[in-house]
Design an enzyme around this catalytic site. Sequence first.
Site, PDB file in Angstrom:
ATOM      1  N   ARG A 237      -5.188  28.058  -4.300  1.00 46.35           N
ATOM      2  CA  ARG A 237      -4.243  27.277  -5.112  1.00 46.35           C
ATOM      3  C   ARG A 237      -4.139  27.744  -6.551  1.00 46.35           C
ATOM      4  O   ARG A 237      -3.196  27.395  -7.265  1.00 46.35           O
ATOM      5  CB  ARG A 237      -4.609  25.789  -5.053  1.00 46.35           C
ATOM      6  CG  ARG A 237      -5.978  25.471  -5.583  1.00 46.35           C
ATOM      7  CD  ARG A 237      -6.434  24.095  -5.109  1.00 46.35           C
ATOM      8  NE  ARG A 237      -6.193  23.061  -6.097  1.00 46.35           N
ATOM      9  CZ  ARG A 237      -6.653  21.822  -5.993  1.00 46.35           C
ATOM     10  NH1 ARG A 237      -7.344  21.446  -4.935  1.00 46.35           N
ATOM     11  NH2 ARG A 237      -6.430  20.947  -6.929  1.00 46.35           N
TER      12      ARG A 237
ATOM     13  N   HIS B  71      -6.793  22.956 -11.004  1.00 48.84           N
ATOM     14  CA  HIS B  71      -7.279  21.765 -11.694  1.00 48.84           C
ATOM     15  C   HIS B  71      -6.977  21.822 -13.188  1.00 48.84           C
ATOM     16  O   HIS B  71      -6.808  20.802 -13.832  1.00 48.84           O
ATOM     17  CB  HIS B  71      -8.771  21.569 -11.429  1.00 48.84           C
ATOM     18  CG  HIS B  71      -9.026  21.116 -10.031  1.00 48.84           C
ATOM     19  ND1 HIS B  71      -9.450  21.969  -9.050  1.00 48.84           N
ATOM     20  CD2 HIS B  71      -8.835  19.923  -9.439  1.00 48.84           C
ATOM     21  CE1 HIS B  71      -9.530  21.298  -7.918  1.00 48.84           C
ATOM     22  NE2 HIS B  71      -9.172  20.056  -8.123  1.00 48.84           N
TER      23      HIS B  71
ATOM     24  N   GLU C 106      -8.256  16.742   3.484  1.00 53.26           N
ATOM     25  CA  GLU C 106      -7.797  17.889   2.684  1.00 53.26           C
ATOM     26  C   GLU C 106      -8.152  19.232   3.325  1.00 53.26           C
ATOM     27  O   GLU C 106      -7.937  20.287   2.724  1.00 53.26           O
ATOM     28  CB  GLU C 106      -8.289  17.803   1.244  1.00 53.26           C
ATOM     29  CG  GLU C 106      -9.770  17.584   1.074  1.00 53.26           C
ATOM     30  CD  GLU C 106     -10.158  17.373  -0.384  1.00 53.26           C
ATOM     31  OE1 GLU C 106      -9.361  17.617  -1.281  1.00 53.26           O
ATOM     32  OE2 GLU C 106     -11.310  16.966  -0.609  1.00 53.26           O
TER      33      GLU C 106
ATOM     34  N   ASN D 143      -3.163  19.100  -2.203  1.00 50.97           N
ATOM     35  CA  ASN D 143      -3.468  20.309  -2.986  1.00 50.97           C
ATOM     36  C   ASN D 143      -4.381  21.233  -2.191  1.00 50.97           C
ATOM     37  O   ASN D 143      -4.146  22.441  -2.101  1.00 50.97           O
ATOM     38  CB  ASN D 143      -4.176  19.947  -4.296  1.00 50.97           C
ATOM     39  CG  ASN D 143      -3.363  18.997  -5.140  1.00 50.97           C
ATOM     40  OD1 ASN D 143      -2.160  18.901  -4.974  1.00 50.97           O
ATOM     41  ND2 ASN D 143      -4.011  18.283  -6.034  1.00 50.97           N
ATOM     42  N   ASP D 144      -5.430  20.659  -1.619  1.00 46.55           N
ATOM     43  CA  ASP D 144      -6.343  21.475  -0.834  1.00 46.55           C
ATOM     44  C   ASP D 144      -5.851  21.669   0.589  1.00 46.55           C
ATOM     45  O   ASP D 144      -6.079  22.718   1.181  1.00 46.55           O
ATOM     46  CB  ASP D 144      -7.746  20.858  -0.834  1.00 46.55           C
ATOM     47  CG  ASP D 144      -8.499  21.237  -2.091  1.00 46.55           C
ATOM     48  OD1 ASP D 144      -8.480  22.425  -2.449  1.00 46.55           O
ATOM     49  OD2 ASP D 144      -9.064  20.346  -2.741  1.00 46.55           O
TER      50      ASP D 144
ATOM     51  N   CYS E 285      -2.646  11.671  -2.188  1.00 45.74           N
ATOM     52  CA  CYS E 285      -2.990  11.789  -3.618  1.00 45.74           C
ATOM     53  C   CYS E 285      -2.842  13.225  -4.127  1.00 45.74           C
ATOM     54  O   CYS E 285      -3.205  13.517  -5.260  1.00 45.74           O
ATOM     55  CB  CYS E 285      -4.389  11.252  -3.887  1.00 45.74           C
ATOM     56  SG  CYS E 285      -5.671  12.157  -3.030  1.00 45.74           S
TER      57      CYS E 285
ATOM     58  N   ARG F   6     -13.101   8.443  -6.546  1.00 44.99           N
ATOM     59  CA  ARG F   6     -13.585   9.525  -5.686  1.00 44.99           C
ATOM     60  C   ARG F   6     -14.936  10.008  -6.186  1.00 44.99           C
ATOM     61  O   ARG F   6     -15.117  10.224  -7.388  1.00 44.99           O
ATOM     62  CB  ARG F   6     -12.598  10.701  -5.673  1.00 44.99           C
ATOM     63  CG  ARG F   6     -13.027  11.781  -4.694  1.00 44.99           C
ATOM     64  CD  ARG F   6     -12.024  12.890  -4.605  1.00 44.99           C
ATOM     65  NE  ARG F   6     -12.025  13.705  -5.815  1.00 44.99           N
ATOM     66  CZ  ARG F   6     -11.204  14.731  -6.001  1.00 44.99           C
ATOM     67  NH1 ARG F   6     -10.296  15.038  -5.087  1.00 44.99           N
ATOM     68  NH2 ARG F   6     -11.270  15.441  -7.098  1.00 44.99           N
TER      69      ARG F   6
ATOM     70  N   ARG G 168     -10.526  11.028 -10.357  1.00 49.44           N
ATOM     71  CA  ARG G 168     -11.346  12.226 -10.104  1.00 49.44           C
ATOM     72  C   ARG G 168     -12.558  12.207 -11.026  1.00 49.44           C
ATOM     73  O   ARG G 168     -12.448  12.565 -12.204  1.00 49.44           O
ATOM     74  CB  ARG G 168     -10.544  13.488 -10.437  1.00 49.44           C
ATOM     75  CG  ARG G 168      -9.438  13.856  -9.503  1.00 49.44           C
ATOM     76  CD  ARG G 168      -8.860  15.185  -9.961  1.00 49.44           C
ATOM     77  NE  ARG G 168      -7.946  15.752  -9.004  1.00 49.44           N
ATOM     78  CZ  ARG G 168      -6.619  15.586  -9.050  1.00 49.44           C
ATOM     79  NH1 ARG G 168      -6.076  14.865 -10.019  1.00 49.44           N
ATOM     80  NH2 ARG G 168      -5.865  16.158  -8.142  1.00 49.44           N
TER      81      ARG G 168
END
Length: 588
Positions: free
Chosen positions: A467, A195, A433, A456-457, A504, A338, A302
């Site tokens: 990650r 992040h 995710e 990403n997840d 996303c 989100r 986010r």
Amino acid sequence: MISKKFEGIAASTGIGIGSLYSIKLESDFILRESISEKEVPKELKRFENALKKSIKELKNIKQRIEKNRGKASAIILDTLILLLKDNELIETIKEIIREEKVRSEWAIHLVRLKYERIFEDFDNEYFKDRINDVNDALNRLMDNLKSRGIKDKEIPENKPIIILADDIPPSEMANLITRENLKGVILTKGGLNSHSVILLKAFEIPAVINLKTELSEIYDGTEVIVDGIEGEVIFNPSLAIKKEYLNKKEQYEKYLIELKSVKTLPSKTADNFPFKIMANIELPEEVDLALSFGAEGIGLFRTEFLYLFSDNEPTLEEQEKIYLTVLDKMNGKPVVIRTVDIGGEKKSAFFSIDDEDNPALGLRGVRYFLKNPKILEGQIKAILKSSKKHKVKILFPMVTEVEEIRELKEMTLNIAKAEKIERENFDIGIMIEVPSAALIIDKLAKEVDYVSIGTNDLIQYTLAVDRGNPTVNYLYKAINPAILRLIKMVADEGKKSGIEVQICGEMASNPIFAMVLLGLGIRSISMSPIAIPLVKRTLRASCIKNLKRISKEALNLSSADEVKEFVIESFLKSCPKTLFENINLIKK
Ligand code: PEP
Ligand code: MG
């Protein structure tokens, strides 16, 4: 100091030039970090504390050894303790701190050099080797000085700076990146999909991570260039090198302007197949940037950063205002908000999450809020209220089973009823995710209006690769066939059940991966704003017919490396060469 160039991984594009400032550095660099006259007493105290802690640790070890192995085995510990109590050694270090006004690390470094020279001159091998004891004691002292945070350090406000650190957690990065004078970040560790790196990209701050260097001395204040295009860092550049990079910076900025011109062109492949390209944002201020890069919507807002950036929990009114700012600016274009995805590496003082052994597998996203619904209910209320003016897409993170979304839906519908908000004002969606969500997509699809795949997840949880962990970064491969198959499953089910499937995760910001995603049946992708123009240009030049054929074959390959080789070869054959001027963008 002469000019030195080191390599790392390009994490956020652009070129930054400024003075080096180090924080949270725990690796082998030794910095000559200056302090003000005022800071000297505090620094002496810090040194004394580390000294006390080191002596205490050595005494404990000594006791343990004596107990298990007898007094004779513990003699070496006596030598080390004596060294750390040696008045001359300690006073020399303190004097350097006082006289040169430097941090303890630099003072210890100088004393170490002095002792190395003295021991070097001994003829007797036994005495020569005693330098190892001195080093052992000083290393322990250095270890106990580590972990100074950003707050302990004054970073100048009035000149361009480049931050050097091992890694910076998102909550601290959130505070750092708002500094106008931050021109670049260098991390010796860090993950491309962390992040913190996402924040750096969002704020267009050039960054290089995983810097490989054998440097033993770096001076705070040294001039440094961060090349986030090539993944290089140049310490103390000569005038000629600096000129070369200033030129490169100008070229890059011109290239970005030229690339941005694609924003007025339709989002269609060369054979007229439509796609939608949107932006991921973390703060409302980014909407203008997203629009300037041609975003056709906000595919992910986010909201956890609203909490990480501020010292107070945002009130309902403040939240509603923030959501409305984004919705007003997007003026009818889709906006996905989100709900807070706290937990994992994203920690904040507002949420009391106990330390967990495995935070990524712990109380993260909706898991936390289903146990502590108050904050989530407030957030849903604020989002729904803003939907009175413009339609909103609510998105819930980290859903792993059907019961969770049923509960979240009930909560949302109850709030909507109480607030008299029409159902057509908002869509309800979930992030896909975690692998379990992808595997039961046929069941989840029945509960929601749309889904958004968070690669990403999804990559982290499917491949069991943290990650943010550089040691296992080599396994974090977006085009691993396991990931492609999960995406295909979700895309197919979306088509079957008539719900929209978006992506996303940052995977879509790589033009080659974006081609694969389109081929797998994804029509809607969202990414860091800065990545939009190149991805759009690439997709506009490709033919959906070829993308479908190539992606289908890729699904049957055995490994990420095979897929990578195959898709690059195939795209090179079937697409115009100009597309691949940025082939080096494939980093994983
Ligand atoms: C994702 O997991 O792909 C995602 C977009 O969410 P985040 O990066 O915020 O975890
Ligand atoms: Mg995620």
